[in-house]
Write an enzyme that holds these catalytic residues in place. Structure first.
Site, PDB file in Angstrom:
ATOM      1  N   ASN A   9      -6.337  -2.407   5.659  1.00  0.00           N
ATOM      2  CA  ASN A   9      -7.361  -1.839   4.785  1.00  0.00           C
ATOM      3  C   ASN A   9      -7.261  -2.570   3.443  1.00  0.00           C
ATOM      4  O   ASN A   9      -6.397  -2.278   2.634  1.00  0.00           O
ATOM      5  CB  ASN A   9      -7.094  -0.334   4.612  1.00  0.00           C
ATOM      6  N   TRP A  10      -8.163  -3.539   3.271  1.00  0.00           N
ATOM      7  CA  TRP A  10      -8.084  -4.359   2.051  1.00  0.00           C
ATOM      8  C   TRP A  10      -8.655  -3.645   0.821  1.00  0.00           C
ATOM      9  O   TRP A  10      -8.599  -4.183  -0.282  1.00  0.00           O
ATOM     10  CB  TRP A  10      -8.793  -5.704   2.280  1.00  0.00           C
ATOM     11  N   LYS A  11      -9.258  -2.488   1.017  1.00  0.00           N
ATOM     12  CA  LYS A  11      -9.854  -1.740  -0.102  1.00  0.00           C
ATOM     13  C   LYS A  11     -10.765  -2.673  -0.924  1.00  0.00           C
ATOM     14  O   LYS A  11     -11.366  -3.584  -0.364  1.00  0.00           O
ATOM     15  CB  LYS A  11      -8.756  -1.091  -0.941  1.00  0.00           C
ATOM     16  N   HIS A  97     -11.071   8.480   4.383  1.00  0.00           N
ATOM     17  CA  HIS A  97      -9.883   8.047   3.630  1.00  0.00           C
ATOM     18  C   HIS A  97      -9.704   8.962   2.419  1.00  0.00           C
ATOM     19  O   HIS A  97     -10.701   9.401   1.822  1.00  0.00           O
ATOM     20  CB  HIS A  97     -10.064   6.590   3.187  1.00  0.00           C
ATOM     21  N   GLU A  99      -9.032   8.358  -0.526  1.00  0.00           N
ATOM     22  CA  GLU A  99      -9.714   7.879  -1.741  1.00  0.00           C
ATOM     23  C   GLU A  99     -11.194   8.271  -1.718  1.00  0.00           C
ATOM     24  O   GLU A  99     -11.787   8.554  -2.756  1.00  0.00           O
ATOM     25  CB  GLU A  99      -9.521   6.354  -1.870  1.00  0.00           C
ATOM     26  N   GLU A 169      -2.115   9.904   6.861  1.00  0.00           N
ATOM     27  CA  GLU A 169      -1.808   9.225   5.603  1.00  0.00           C
ATOM     28  C   GLU A 169      -1.471  10.260   4.524  1.00  0.00           C
ATOM     29  O   GLU A 169      -2.380  10.763   3.842  1.00  0.00           O
ATOM     30  CB  GLU A 169      -3.008   8.407   5.141  1.00  0.00           C
ATOM     31  N   GLY A 175      -0.101   3.836  -1.694  1.00  0.00           N
ATOM     32  CA  GLY A 175      -0.066   2.957  -2.865  1.00  0.00           C
ATOM     33  C   GLY A 175       0.997   3.314  -3.881  1.00  0.00           C
ATOM     34  O   GLY A 175       0.983   2.820  -5.013  1.00  0.00           O
ATOM     35  N   SER A 214       2.127   3.187   2.203  1.00  0.00           N
ATOM     36  CA  SER A 214       3.198   2.262   1.822  1.00  0.00           C
ATOM     37  C   SER A 214       3.962   1.693   3.016  1.00  0.00           C
ATOM     38  O   SER A 214       5.176   1.497   2.947  1.00  0.00           O
ATOM     39  CB  SER A 214       4.157   2.925   0.827  1.00  0.00           C
ATOM     40  N   GLY A 235      -2.401  -0.749   3.595  1.00  0.00           N
ATOM     41  CA  GLY A 235      -3.174  -1.098   2.411  1.00  0.00           C
ATOM     42  C   GLY A 235      -2.557  -2.306   1.722  1.00  0.00           C
ATOM     43  O   GLY A 235      -2.727  -3.448   2.162  1.00  0.00           O
ATOM     44  N   GLY A 236      -1.816  -2.059   0.658  1.00  0.00           N
ATOM     45  CA  GLY A 236      -1.259  -3.121  -0.186  1.00  0.00           C
ATOM     46  C   GLY A 236      -0.607  -4.259   0.587  1.00  0.00           C
ATOM     47  O   GLY A 236      -0.890  -5.440   0.327  1.00  0.00           O
TER      48      GLY A 236
END
Ligand code: PGA
Length: 251
Positions: A9-11, A97, A99, A169, A175, A214, A235-236
């Site tokens: 997930n590159w956001k 998600h 977010e 999640e 993150g 994470s 993600g990151g």
């Protein structure tokens, strides 16, 4: 039994050059080092879906989107439709998600509508669920997570989960560098699977329940060893080729 699935997930990150470089490096690394039975999907920002489609044309990496609107067309300035995603070879789409739930105030009902719209266009929804730190500390983890799943089942039925992925999640782990321990994650994954078993055993046995929050090269293997963790939503660490390939290889 489900095949393991690792989703990037590159956001809202990257630009054309970075996206091209990342995709090529991941494509080459996956061909060399990753068990081809594993499924890998990349969810870039929507503007880069066409570029992603071009770069991945000769690979077995799947393409996913991060979001879409349940209507097929109309006066929804700034939105894109699930039907549009199909033109870019998308197979998956992330739904609900945290977010989107928190920053964009998406409700359970809206998320269920998106889930249904995704499936109507042959896209596999990756339904994200998870609790806040506060909810965990007050012992509400299971009721929150299962409640978020139930809200979608109420709208689409349990059968719809035969073609869907669930991503657990925990919001406090996204993150933040804090990861749920393998045991903490396993406990929730097992609770999700047994909740689904009560409604439909085949769905429960076959669905991929992946973990996000994470995930990195250093903790992926321990997470994947848990019996109910079928992969990861990353993600990151998915923006770092070596980190991401190590996670894919561990799956
Ligand atoms: P993270 O994000 O790996 O950076 O914690 C996961 C996610 O939000 O899907």
């Amino acid at each position: 039994m489900q095949r393991s699935l690792v989703v990037a997930n590159w956001k809202m990150n990257g630009n054309k050059l970075v996206v091209s470089q990342l995709l090529n490096a991941i494509k080459n690394g996956v061909n060399k080092d990753v068990n081809q039975a594993n499924k890998i999907a990349i969810c870039p920002p929507s503007l880069f879906l066409e570029l992603t489609q071009q770069e991945l044309v000769d690979s077995n990496i799947f393409i996913g989107a991060q979001n879409a609107h349940p209507q097929n067309a109309g006066a929804f300035t700034g939105e894109i439709a699930f039907v549009m995603l199909k033109e870019f070879s998308c197979s998956y789409v992330i739904i609900g998600h945290s977010e989107r739930r928190e920053i964009f105030a998406e409700s359970d009902i809206f998320i269920a509508e998106k889930f249904a719209a995704a499936q109507a266009h042959n896209l596999e929804p990756i339904l994200c669920v998870g609790e806040t730190q506060e909810q965990r500390e007050s012992g509400q983890t299971e009721s929150i997570v299962l409640g978020q799943i139930q809200a979608v089942i109420n709208e689409v039925g349990i059968e719809a989960f035969a073609k869907a992925v669930i991503a657990y999640e925990p919001i406090w782990a996204i993150g933040t560098g804090l990861t749920a321990s393998p045991e903490q994650a396993q406990e929730v994954h097992a609770a999700i699977r047994s909740f689904l078993t009560e409604m439909d055993q085949t769905v429960a046995e076959n669905i991929s329940i992946i973990y996000g929050g994470s995930v990195k090269a250093s903790n992926a293997e321990a997470l994947f060893k848990q019996s109910d963790i079928d992969g990861a939503l990353v993600g990151g660490a998915s923006l770092d080729v070596n980190e991401f390939l190590t996670i894919c290889a561990a799956a």
